[in-house]
Design a protein around this motif. Sequence first.
Motif, PDB file in Angstrom:
ATOM      1  N   ILE A   1     -41.113  66.954 -15.231  1.00 18.89           N
ATOM      2  CA  ILE A   1     -40.737  67.814 -16.352  1.00 18.89           C
ATOM      3  C   ILE A   1     -39.386  67.396 -16.933  1.00 18.89           C
ATOM      4  O   ILE A   1     -39.205  67.325 -18.155  1.00 18.89           O
ATOM      5  CB  ILE A   1     -40.702  69.288 -15.908  1.00 18.89           C
ATOM      6  CG1 ILE A   1     -42.117  69.757 -15.536  1.00 18.89           C
ATOM      7  CG2 ILE A   1     -40.120  70.177 -17.007  1.00 18.89           C
ATOM      8  CD1 ILE A   1     -42.156  71.112 -14.848  1.00 18.89           C
ATOM      9  N   GLY A   2     -38.435  67.080 -16.045  1.00 16.92           N
ATOM     10  CA  GLY A   2     -37.099  66.713 -16.500  1.00 16.92           C
ATOM     11  C   GLY A   2     -37.067  65.409 -17.277  1.00 16.92           C
ATOM     12  O   GLY A   2     -36.468  65.328 -18.360  1.00 16.92           O
ATOM     13  N   VAL A   3     -37.731  64.377 -16.762  1.00 23.13           N
ATOM     14  CA  VAL A   3     -37.699  63.071 -17.429  1.00 23.13           C
ATOM     15  C   VAL A   3     -38.483  63.105 -18.734  1.00 23.13           C
ATOM     16  O   VAL A   3     -38.054  62.552 -19.749  1.00 23.13           O
ATOM     17  CB  VAL A   3     -38.234  61.971 -16.489  1.00 23.13           C
ATOM     18  CG1 VAL A   3     -38.279  60.630 -17.209  1.00 23.13           C
ATOM     19  CG2 VAL A   3     -37.368  61.865 -15.243  1.00 23.13           C
ATOM     20  N   VAL A   4     -39.643  63.760 -18.728  1.00 21.14           N
ATOM     21  CA  VAL A   4     -40.411  63.891 -19.966  1.00 21.14           C
ATOM     22  C   VAL A   4     -39.614  64.691 -20.995  1.00 21.14           C
ATOM     23  O   VAL A   4     -39.594  64.347 -22.185  1.00 21.14           O
ATOM     24  CB  VAL A   4     -41.775  64.548 -19.703  1.00 21.14           C
ATOM     25  CG1 VAL A   4     -42.451  64.936 -21.013  1.00 21.14           C
ATOM     26  CG2 VAL A   4     -42.678  63.605 -18.921  1.00 21.14           C
ATOM     27  N   GLY A   5     -38.946  65.752 -20.545  1.00 22.41           N
ATOM     28  CA  GLY A   5     -38.108  66.528 -21.455  1.00 22.41           C
ATOM     29  C   GLY A   5     -37.011  65.688 -22.077  1.00 22.41           C
ATOM     30  O   GLY A   5     -36.707  65.820 -23.274  1.00 22.41           O
ATOM     31  N   ALA A   6     -36.418  64.801 -21.289  1.00 28.95           N
ATOM     32  CA  ALA A   6     -35.379  63.906 -21.820  1.00 28.95           C
ATOM     33  C   ALA A   6     -35.967  62.982 -22.878  1.00 28.95           C
ATOM     34  O   ALA A   6     -35.350  62.744 -23.930  1.00 28.95           O
ATOM     35  CB  ALA A   6     -34.764  63.089 -20.683  1.00 28.95           C
ATOM     36  N   GLY A   7     -37.174  62.458 -22.602  1.00 31.35           N
ATOM     37  CA  GLY A   7     -37.824  61.581 -23.574  1.00 31.35           C
ATOM     38  C   GLY A   7     -38.145  62.303 -24.875  1.00 31.35           C
ATOM     39  O   GLY A   7     -37.904  61.777 -25.974  1.00 31.35           O
ATOM     40  N   LEU A   8     -38.673  63.522 -24.767  1.00 29.97           N
ATOM     41  CA  LEU A   8     -38.991  64.297 -25.967  1.00 29.97           C
ATOM     42  C   LEU A   8     -37.728  64.626 -26.757  1.00 29.97           C
ATOM     43  O   LEU A   8     -37.740  64.631 -27.996  1.00 29.97           O
ATOM     44  CB  LEU A   8     -39.706  65.591 -25.580  1.00 29.97           C
ATOM     45  CG  LEU A   8     -41.092  65.462 -24.930  1.00 29.97           C
ATOM     46  CD1 LEU A   8     -41.660  66.834 -24.619  1.00 29.97           C
ATOM     47  CD2 LEU A   8     -42.045  64.690 -25.826  1.00 29.97           C
ATOM     48  N   SER A   9     -36.640  64.899 -26.052  1.00 29.60           N
ATOM     49  CA  SER A   9     -35.383  65.234 -26.723  1.00 29.60           C
ATOM     50  C   SER A   9     -34.875  64.086 -27.583  1.00 29.60           C
ATOM     51  O   SER A   9     -34.327  64.297 -28.667  1.00 29.60           O
ATOM     52  CB  SER A   9     -34.320  65.614 -25.685  1.00 29.60           C
ATOM     53  OG  SER A   9     -34.697  66.762 -24.959  1.00 29.60           O
ATOM     54  N   VAL A  10     -35.073  62.864 -27.092  1.00 32.08           N
ATOM     55  CA  VAL A  10     -34.561  61.689 -27.809  1.00 32.08           C
ATOM     56  C   VAL A  10     -35.177  61.574 -29.198  1.00 32.08           C
ATOM     57  O   VAL A  10     -34.498  61.208 -30.166  1.00 32.08           O
ATOM     58  CB  VAL A  10     -34.833  60.407 -26.990  1.00 32.08           C
ATOM     59  CG1 VAL A  10     -34.573  59.156 -27.818  1.00 32.08           C
ATOM     60  CG2 VAL A  10     -33.965  60.397 -25.736  1.00 32.08           C
ATOM     61  N   VAL A  11     -36.471  61.900 -29.323  1.00 34.36           N
ATOM     62  CA  VAL A  11     -37.135  61.714 -30.619  1.00 34.36           C
ATOM     63  C   VAL A  11     -37.302  63.002 -31.420  1.00 34.36           C
ATOM     64  O   VAL A  11     -37.820  62.958 -32.544  1.00 34.36           O
ATOM     65  CB  VAL A  11     -38.523  61.056 -30.431  1.00 34.36           C
ATOM     66  CG1 VAL A  11     -38.382  59.590 -30.092  1.00 34.36           C
ATOM     67  CG2 VAL A  11     -39.345  61.786 -29.389  1.00 34.36           C
TER      68      VAL A  11
END
Length: 249
Positions: A95-105
């Motif tokens: 959840i944390g890493v995917v959330g970071a990825g979504l935040s970037v874009v």
Amino acid sequence: MHHDSLQHFSDGLSTLVPAYVVSVIGSLIGLACMARAQGEPNRALKARWVVFGAFAIGGVAIWLMHFIAMLGFDVPDASVKYSVPPTALSAVVAIGVVGAGLSVVTLLRFTRMRLLIAGALAGLGVAGMHYLGMSALRFRGEVSYDPALVALSCVIAVVAATAAFWFTLVVRTAPARVAAGLIMGVAVTGMHYTGMAAARVSTDPSFPVPRGADAFDLVFPVFVTSALVVAALLWMLFTADDDALGEVA
């Protein structure tokens, strides 16, 4: 110590099909949240949709899919258990890493470089969750991996996740978003089974009797929790426009 073969489909395709379907459902909901975040002018609401998307993709499409697929995993003549702490940690990582990825874009201005970074973060989140989840395995023996197949599994996850994000952010049509969900499902399940193909087990009767949860005892509460998350996210997606209209009125 004895080297043994693994069974990844001990119950036939009865685990592969639902695992893929669950992954696609979680991906579609998560990508819908991502698209909603893209069109949301309010930064706080945008961040909220990113969090929802992270739970849908990281928690449902990746984490739940992994443990449904693991119902078909078996080490012949060995009792397999799962340690709960690394299992729970694997959910946090996904959840944390995917959330970071979504935040970037979504929280930053969209660029191709940020798309690549987001795809890499999400893909590596898939891979990290998988191998951390595998570390929760407990049986009288140990697991080793083929480095080439491990690397291939990570490449599959990153490429497919990047493609899914591109479909969602650049090609903004309903068919494209469905295609993105199907691709994301392929990313997760393809990475999972490539990673499982990389696994090698060695059993050793001198190892202590494993302690932990059985696969079904672990999956059932995870499935129920994920079903509640999916229901809540669908409700918010379907009622978001009504809320917005109410605010305008």
